[in-house]
Design an enzyme around this catalytic site. Structure first.
Site, PDB file in Angstrom:
ATOM      1  N   ALA A  80     -75.141 -23.196 -18.085  1.00  0.00           N
ATOM      2  CA  ALA A  80     -75.506 -24.045 -16.948  1.00  0.00           C
ATOM      3  C   ALA A  80     -74.255 -24.653 -16.291  1.00  0.00           C
ATOM      4  O   ALA A  80     -74.038 -24.519 -15.077  1.00  0.00           O
ATOM      5  CB  ALA A  80     -76.459 -25.145 -17.416  1.00  0.00           C
ATOM      6  N   GLY A  81     -73.404 -25.312 -17.089  1.00  0.00           N
ATOM      7  CA  GLY A  81     -72.262 -26.055 -16.544  1.00  0.00           C
ATOM      8  C   GLY A  81     -71.194 -25.167 -15.922  1.00  0.00           C
ATOM      9  O   GLY A  81     -70.682 -25.451 -14.833  1.00  0.00           O
ATOM     10  N   LYS A 121     -93.996 -23.807 -25.904  1.00  0.00           N
ATOM     11  CA  LYS A 121     -92.644 -23.730 -26.476  1.00  0.00           C
ATOM     12  C   LYS A 121     -92.745 -23.188 -27.889  1.00  0.00           C
ATOM     13  O   LYS A 121     -93.770 -23.388 -28.556  1.00  0.00           O
ATOM     14  CB  LYS A 121     -91.998 -25.129 -26.513  1.00  0.00           C
ATOM     15  CG  LYS A 121     -90.494 -25.099 -26.555  1.00  0.00           C
ATOM     16  CD  LYS A 121     -89.918 -24.834 -25.177  1.00  0.00           C
ATOM     17  CE  LYS A 121     -88.419 -24.739 -25.180  1.00  0.00           C
ATOM     18  NZ  LYS A 121     -87.891 -24.652 -23.812  1.00  0.00           N
TER      19      LYS A 121
HETATM   20  P1  NAD Z   1     -74.721 -23.490 -23.676  1.00  0.00           P
HETATM   21  O1  NAD Z   1     -74.852 -23.463 -25.158  1.00  0.00           O
HETATM   22  O2  NAD Z   1     -74.411 -22.252 -22.947  1.00  0.00           O
HETATM   23  O3  NAD Z   1     -73.606 -24.575 -23.268  1.00  0.00           O
HETATM   24  C1  NAD Z   1     -73.611 -25.888 -23.745  1.00  0.00           C
HETATM   25  C2  NAD Z   1     -72.277 -26.511 -23.414  1.00  0.00           C
HETATM   26  O4  NAD Z   1     -72.294 -27.876 -23.826  1.00  0.00           O
HETATM   27  C3  NAD Z   1     -71.091 -25.870 -24.141  1.00  0.00           C
HETATM   28  O5  NAD Z   1     -70.001 -25.781 -23.254  1.00  0.00           O
HETATM   29  C4  NAD Z   1     -70.782 -26.860 -25.244  1.00  0.00           C
HETATM   30  O6  NAD Z   1     -69.418 -26.835 -25.636  1.00  0.00           O
HETATM   31  C5  NAD Z   1     -71.100 -28.148 -24.531  1.00  0.00           C
HETATM   32  N1  NAD Z   1     -71.278 -29.271 -25.439  1.00  0.00           N
HETATM   33  C6  NAD Z   1     -71.811 -29.298 -26.684  1.00  0.00           C
HETATM   34  N2  NAD Z   1     -71.711 -30.518 -27.207  1.00  0.00           N
HETATM   35  C7  NAD Z   1     -71.090 -31.283 -26.274  1.00  0.00           C
HETATM   36  C8  NAD Z   1     -70.688 -32.628 -26.219  1.00  0.00           C
HETATM   37  N3  NAD Z   1     -70.875 -33.438 -27.257  1.00  0.00           N
HETATM   38  N4  NAD Z   1     -70.108 -33.074 -25.086  1.00  0.00           N
HETATM   39  C9  NAD Z   1     -69.902 -32.238 -24.048  1.00  0.00           C
HETATM   40  N5  NAD Z   1     -70.240 -30.967 -24.049  1.00  0.00           N
HETATM   41  C10 NAD Z   1     -70.834 -30.492 -25.143  1.00  0.00           C
HETATM   42  O7  NAD Z   1     -76.071 -24.147 -23.168  1.00  0.00           O
HETATM   43  P2  NAD Z   1     -76.711 -24.059 -21.710  1.00  0.00           P
HETATM   44  O8  NAD Z   1     -77.666 -22.914 -21.690  1.00  0.00           O
HETATM   45  O9  NAD Z   1     -75.663 -24.189 -20.695  1.00  0.00           O
HETATM   46  O10 NAD Z   1     -77.607 -25.377 -21.730  1.00  0.00           O
HETATM   47  C11 NAD Z   1     -77.044 -26.649 -21.472  1.00  0.00           C
HETATM   48  C12 NAD Z   1     -78.150 -27.634 -21.155  1.00  0.00           C
HETATM   49  O11 NAD Z   1     -78.911 -27.128 -20.059  1.00  0.00           O
HETATM   50  C13 NAD Z   1     -79.157 -27.844 -22.300  1.00  0.00           C
HETATM   51  O12 NAD Z   1     -79.610 -29.178 -22.235  1.00  0.00           O
HETATM   52  C14 NAD Z   1     -80.290 -26.903 -21.931  1.00  0.00           C
HETATM   53  O13 NAD Z   1     -81.522 -27.322 -22.501  1.00  0.00           O
HETATM   54  C15 NAD Z   1     -80.281 -27.052 -20.421  1.00  0.00           C
HETATM   55  N6  NAD Z   1     -80.939 -25.931 -19.745  1.00  0.00           N
HETATM   56  C16 NAD Z   1     -80.353 -24.695 -19.740  1.00  0.00           C
HETATM   57  C17 NAD Z   1     -81.019 -23.654 -19.110  1.00  0.00           C
HETATM   58  C18 NAD Z   1     -80.404 -22.285 -19.052  1.00  0.00           C
HETATM   59  O14 NAD Z   1     -81.000 -21.402 -18.386  1.00  0.00           O
HETATM   60  N7  NAD Z   1     -79.271 -22.042 -19.651  1.00  0.00           N
HETATM   61  C19 NAD Z   1     -82.268 -23.867 -18.484  1.00  0.00           C
HETATM   62  C20 NAD Z   1     -82.810 -25.150 -18.499  1.00  0.00           C
HETATM   63  C21 NAD Z   1     -82.137 -26.179 -19.145  1.00  0.00           C
END
Ligand code: NAD
Length: 418
Positions: free
Chosen positions: A211-212, A97
């Site tokens: 992700a969401g 990392k």
């Molecule tokens: P992102 O920045 O695209 O989205 C994050 C989302 O979380 C946003 O909608 C933001 O508004 C929301 N958020 C922030 N604070 C919040 C809170 N207090 N309550 C609710 N929602 C909140 O990030 P992402 O890439 O979607 O990553 C999200 C998670 O998934 C992280 O934990 C990341 O480590 C994990 N992850 C992502 C990937 C990837 O490929 N994107 C891969 C592995 C793990």
């Protein structure tokens, strides 16, 4: 040694259950290399790290995070989880990392580019497609990967697009990478649903980013009922089901999530506080009466405070570390299946691995091929873990960790390093 709360838990619980001796524990908890530098951009300096945890199974692999809270200990812990994640999905890779302590949102674009290039100047001798392959992580983007690749190729004088993944398609990136984490989550979830014979399809999703939002759309397209979604500003709940495409459009237009209630557009600020469609807090979202809960935002969201109130039958951890160890125990006692992050969100690193393999072979794979390969990897991993889970009393997460550890230690032993 890595000093992190989750890792201390790992030592206390998992090491005992996996029957590890002290030498094996030390090996797992000690990164192979910790590289550090101070990056100077426009008169300011930024601490930077590259931690290479384990490469017994293949070259190191792990993203680079640009965030004000990045510190050495966090990067070490994240590198450890990458080694476990690549082992779970059976990718021919190890774990590493990187990080820079910086708020990239405050930097003008020229300084962001210079910071990205100086990261490579500091660490390039430790990177490469056969050595250590970075990727995007929090606040790093495909554009940043392109600058980094360019700097690397300038310094080494050779083309090596496989030295970094998460690149734009035009620079050797892979199809499917943009939805890979969510799609991998869907494959894992569908296996779990089959095993539990779960018929309910009501879903709540915390976090509406890469992700969401993508998993909301993928599940919606397959007929699941998305009851609630949220982001950092709050959530929206609709008992009859939301359309995530509409939620996305409303957010794009006004910066807030929303849905169509009573035939008109409602964003969080104007949905009523009661009724079949209403605004909810992130805390409420976690406790909704749904079948599937998908934390996709931050770590430490499911804790001793709320674990006993969770009604979902399956939790799919798309976020990294959303459940604390204490909460995990409560969920297990309440018969809730937790599909842990190192499996549930491994789709991202799996398609990163495919990008690296395409670059090494000078090939471009089509979308269907990549999706099928991704499914094969994660369904196989799920079923290996399920077989163990079915035969012992440990929770699903513990079985996942044990599978990963065994693979790493087996590779270490065969190489005569243990
Ligand atoms: P992102 O920045 O695209 O989205 C994050 C989302 O979380 C946003 O909608 C933001 O508004 C929301 N958020 C922030 N604070 C919040 C809170 N207090 N309550 C609710 N929602 C909140 O990030 P992402 O890439 O979607 O990553 C999200 C998670 O998934 C992280 O934990 C990341 O480590 C994990 N992850 C992502 C990937 C990837 O490929 N994107 C891969 C592995 C793990």
């Amino acid at each position: 040694m890595i000093l992190n709360k989750t890792i201390i838990h790992f030592r206390k619980k998992i090491a005992g259950l996996a029957g590890l001796n002290e030498t094996e524990i030390q090996l797992l908890l000690t990164p192979n290399h910790i590289h550090k530098a101070e990056l100077e951009v426009n008169g300011k300096t930024y601490p930077a790290f590259r931690v290479q945890h384990n490469n017994a199974r293949g070259p190191y692999k792990g993203g680079i995070r640009f965030h004000p809270q990045v510190n050495e200990d966090e990067v070490k812990a994240l590198a450890f989880w990458m080694s476990l994640k690549t082992a779970v999905a059976d990718l021919p890779l190890g774990g590493s990392k990187g990080g820079v302590t910086v708020n990239p949102k405050e930097l003008p674009i020229e300084e962001l580019e210079e910071l990205s290039r100086s990261y490579i100047r500091a660490f390039y001798q430790h990177l490469g497609s056969a050595q250590d392959i970075p990727a995007p992580d929090v606040y790093t983007t495909p554009q940043i990967m392109s600058w980094m690749l360019d700097e690397y190729e300038k310094l080494t004088g050779k083309k090596d697009p496989g030295m970094i993944t998460g690149k734009p398609l035009e620079n050797g990136g892979s199809l499917v990478r943009d939805i890979a984490t969510a799609l991998g989550g869907v494959y894992v979830l569908e296996e779990a649903i089959q095993k539990l014979s779960l018929s309910g399809k009501r879903v709540a999703i915390q976090g509406f980013g890469n992700a969401g939002m993508n998993i909301a759309k993928l599940l919606f397209d397959q007929g699941y009922k998305i009851l609630a979604v949220s982001d950092s500003k709050g959530g929206v709940y609709n008992e009859k089901g939301l359309d995530p495409y509409q939620a996305e459009n409303i957010k794009k237009a006004g910066g807030l999530l929303g849905c169509y209630c009573l035939g008109s557009v409602c964003s969080i600020k104007d949905v009523p506080s009661e009724g079949f469609c209403r605004g909810i807090t992130n805390e409420e979202l976690l406790e909704l009466p749904v079948d599937i809960l998908i934390p996709s935002a931050l770590s430490n969201q499911i804790t001793v405070e709320n674990a006993a109130n969770i009604k979902a039958k399956i939790i799919l951890e798309l976020a990294n570390g959303p459940t604390t160890p204490e909460a995990d125990q409560i969920l297990h006692t309440n018969n809730i299946l937790v599909l842990p992050d190192i499996l549930a969100n491994a789709g991202g690193v799996t398609v990163s691995c495919f990008e690296w393999q395409q670059n090494l072979a000078n090939e471009k794979w089509d979308e269907q091929t990549i999706k099928q390969k991704l499914k094969d990897k994660l369904v196989t991993a799920f079923n290996q873990i399920w077989t163990e889970y079915d035969q012992n009393e440990h929770d699903f997460r513990t079985n996942t960790y044990i599978l990963a550890i065994k693979k790493i230690l087996a590779a270490e032993k065969l190489k005569g390093r243990l």
